[in-house]
Structures are given as C-alpha cells and as structure tokens.
Design an enzyme around this catalytic site. Structure first.
Site, short mmCIF file in Angstrom:
data_model
loop_
_atom_site.label_atom_id
_atom_site.label_comp_id
_atom_site.label_asym_id
_atom_site.label_seq_id
_atom_site.Cartn_x
_atom_site.Cartn_y
_atom_site.Cartn_z
N GLY A 83 44.34 74.80 65.20
CA GLY A 83 45.63 74.56 65.85
C GLY A 83 46.65 73.92 64.92
O GLY A 83 46.50 73.96 63.71
N ALA A 84 47.70 73.31 65.53
CA ALA A 84 48.86 72.80 64.78
C ALA A 84 49.36 73.91 63.86
O ALA A 84 49.48 73.75 62.65
CB ALA A 84 48.51 71.53 63.99
N HIS A 143 51.09 76.81 61.72
CA HIS A 143 52.27 76.94 60.86
C HIS A 143 52.34 78.37 60.36
O HIS A 143 51.50 79.22 60.75
CB HIS A 143 52.21 75.92 59.72
CG HIS A 143 50.90 75.91 58.98
ND1 HIS A 143 50.45 76.99 58.25
CD2 HIS A 143 49.93 74.98 58.89
CE1 HIS A 143 49.29 76.70 57.72
NE2 HIS A 143 48.93 75.49 58.10
N GLY A 188 51.44 79.72 57.73
CA GLY A 188 50.21 80.19 57.10
C GLY A 188 49.28 80.81 58.14
O GLY A 188 48.73 81.90 57.93
N HIS A 189 49.12 80.12 59.28
CA HIS A 189 48.29 80.68 60.34
C HIS A 189 48.89 81.98 60.88
O HIS A 189 48.18 82.94 61.16
CB HIS A 189 48.18 79.70 61.52
CG HIS A 189 47.49 78.41 61.20
ND1 HIS A 189 48.14 77.20 61.15
CD2 HIS A 189 46.19 78.14 60.93
CE1 HIS A 189 47.27 76.25 60.87
NE2 HIS A 189 46.09 76.78 60.72
N GLN A 218 35.63 76.96 51.58
CA GLN A 218 35.24 77.29 52.95
C GLN A 218 35.04 78.80 53.09
O GLN A 218 34.07 79.26 53.70
CB GLN A 218 36.34 76.81 53.91
CG GLN A 218 36.23 77.39 55.32
CD GLN A 218 37.22 76.78 56.27
OE1 GLN A 218 37.02 75.66 56.73
NE2 GLN A 218 38.29 77.49 56.60
N LEU A 262 50.93 75.70 52.41
CA LEU A 262 51.12 75.28 53.81
C LEU A 262 49.81 74.74 54.36
O LEU A 262 48.75 75.31 54.11
CB LEU A 262 51.60 76.47 54.66
CG LEU A 262 52.93 77.09 54.28
CD1 LEU A 262 53.34 78.14 55.31
CD2 LEU A 262 54.03 76.02 54.18
N SER A 263 49.88 73.63 55.07
CA SER A 263 48.69 73.00 55.63
C SER A 263 49.12 72.16 56.82
O SER A 263 50.19 71.53 56.80
CB SER A 263 48.06 72.08 54.57
OG SER A 263 47.17 71.17 55.19
N SER A 264 48.27 72.12 57.85
CA SER A 264 48.60 71.28 59.01
C SER A 264 48.69 69.82 58.58
O SER A 264 49.42 69.03 59.18
CB SER A 264 47.53 71.42 60.09
OG SER A 264 47.39 72.78 60.44
O1 PAF Z 1 40.03 76.27 58.45
C1 PAF Z 1 39.94 75.80 59.60
O2 PAF Z 1 40.93 75.67 60.32
C2 PAF Z 1 38.58 75.37 60.11
O3 PAF Z 1 37.81 74.83 59.10
C3 PAF Z 1 37.83 76.51 60.85
C4 PAF Z 1 37.51 77.67 59.93
C5 PAF Z 1 38.65 76.99 62.03
C6 PAF Z 1 36.50 75.97 61.39
O4 PAF Z 1 36.69 74.89 62.24
#
Ligand code: PAF
Length: 282
Positions: free
Chosen positions: A31-32, A34, A36-37, A153, A184-186
């Site tokens: 969530g939050a 931006h 990037g998402h 990740q 970009l990052s929350s």
């Molecule tokens: O990158 C993220 O936002 C989190 O690490 C993820 C992949 C949703 C797992 O909680």
C-alpha cells in the site's frame, strides 16, 4: 473493482474471473501507493486480462526495531487509485486472515537472501518469502509483477517460485524514479525537505561508481568513493555498497559478468535502498 478481505470471497471472485481462461496477474504491495506501484499495475494490464492487487503490510518482514507501526497506510486513497486504473480485485487481508492463530510455517530461501538486506535485516526475507508464497496460493496468478527497486527481494522471490515448482511467471519492472533520479519508495514520505535533497546522493553515488567500474576502475575504490559521497551527504550508518552477480547476488571482486551495484544506508531515521545494473568490462 471488488475490495475483498476474506479468503472464501477471494477464491470465489478469482474463480469467476478465471472462468474465461484469460491470464490473471497479481501485483503484491504494502500500500501507500505511488507512481512506481501504478507502473506495475499498468504493466500488469499489458500481461493479462485480469489484475489483482494485494495490499498487506506484512508484520513478518519487519524487525523488532523497524517501522511497522509508522509504515504509511492510506487504504482509501489506494483503493481510489486502483479502481481508476481498472484493477479487478483489491485483496486486503487482515493479519488474522493471513496469519490465523496457530500459524507456524516459515519459508526460508538460503543463498540469495543471505547477504545485503538479508544480513542487515535478519528474518526480513523469510517474512517476504512466506507472505509472497501465501499470496500466490491465495490468488493463484499466472503472472506476478515486482519492482526491481527491491532487487534482492525479486531474486529471492524468483528462487522461491522456481524451487516450489510454481507455474507463475515472475516479471521484474525497472525502478521508477522521480525527475531528479531518486527511486520512488513509500518510505520517501518519511524524509524532511532537507533529507529529500540529500537523498539524491544515493542514486548519484551508485551512478558514479558504475561509470568508474565500467571504465575499468577497481571495484574496491569505486565503492569506497560511493561510501564517502554518501557520508558527505549525511548518510549513516551505511549498510552496504556492494557489487554483486546480477543473478545469484554473490559479491564480485572482478567485473567479468553482468552485475548489480546495490546500496543501502540510513538518512536520519529513514533507511533507503537503491541499485543499478553494471555492465562487464570487455
Ligand atoms: O515489496 C513489497 O511491497 C513487499 O515486500 C511485498 C512483496 C508486497 C511482500 O510483502
């Protein structure tokens, strides 16, 4: 868009969506949201007919002294953005749905998760791998999309996905950056105005080290200069500025294959990470 937070409802909605045989794409988030998402969501639309976005601030991936309680939560605004972007399902499980009483399983990926953030944030990637495998089982996507900003990740998830024989295509999306170059990052929301300016030193330090390495400078001297630049802009402690094999994330001392330069450091109370591709010297 359907917003769901219990598992039977999610399963029924996914089954209904998939009945046309068209691919379903999952974008996992905390969530939050931006830009990037939203770029991940746009990419999801290109990959499949149906898009599910999950929002779950996963307690298992936060250490005891990390920012779980402070992590920005903006569900109403997030839902509005996702609805406008044409998302089919917003999956927002509660902690009790994700980890019901008695939950006792831990997914641990060795090797690729050992160094870098794995070393700096013990247990972090177990939490990530556990929740992502659960999200995969819950949503049953054909494709799942993650940002390259969290490069380690992404590598951990690819390893877990392949080791678990999941029939899911993992897509990595290039890091989305602000006009001035900051990834970009929350967590950028935590930065004061002065810190936001100083934060630019992170992509600049990595970019400069990349240029030096690709011109033949030693990895040790290029990463040391990057560390000094970060310190000069108020970063500290610096968790790492490390050149790694782009796939295995093993640390490299000679630039003889595709590599990734990764950096993580604190600026005030905010921990920032970034990474950049480095091409082998011919
Ligand atoms: O990158 C993220 O936002 C989190 O690490 C993820 C992949 C949703 C797992 O909680």
């Amino acid at each position: 868009m359907q917003t769901l937070s219990d598992l039977p409802a999610l399963r029924a909605a996914v089954q209904a969506l998939k009945s046309d045989g068209k691919p379903l794409v999952l974008v996992p988030t905390m969530g939050a949201l931006h830009d990037g998402h939203m770029a991940l969501v746009e990419e999801a639309r290109r990959h499949g007919r149906h898009v599910v976005v999950s929002i779950f601030v996963n307690p298992k991936q936060f250490g005891p002294n990390e920012d779980l309680d402070a992590y920005p939560r903006r569900e109403a605004k997030d839902a509005q953005m996702l609805g406008a972007a044409g998302v089919d399902i917003l999956w927002m499980p509660t902690v009790a749905v994700m980890y019901p009483a008695g939950f006792a399983t831990n997914v641990s990926v060795t090797g690729v998760s050992d160094g870098l953030d794995g070393a700096a944030r013990p247990g972090h990637f177990n939490g990530v791998a556990t929740v992502v495998l659960k999200l995969f089982n819950q949503v049953q996507p054909d494709v799942a999309i993650f940002g390259e900003k969290d490069y380690q990740q992404l590598a951990v998830i690819r390893r877990m996905n392949s080791d678990m024989d999941n029939d899911i295509e993992i897509v990595g999306m290039p890091t989305q950056r602000a006009e001035d170059g900051l990834a970009l990052s929350s967590r950028n929301a935590y930065l004061s105005e002065a810190e936001r300016k100083a934060a630019l030193a992170l992509p600049r330090a990595l970019g400069e080290a990349k240029r030096q390495m690709e011109k033949g400078a030693s990895i040790a001297s290029a990463t040391e200069k990057a560390r000094i630049l970060l310190e000069n802009h108020g970063f500290g402690p610096i968790d790492y500025v490390t050149l790694c094999d782009a796939e295995t994330l093993e640390e490299m001392t000679v630039l003889d294959r595709p590599a990734r330069l990764l950096g993580a450091a604190k600026l005030g109370k905010t921990r920032l990470i970034d990474n950049i591709a480095v091409a082998p010297v011919r």
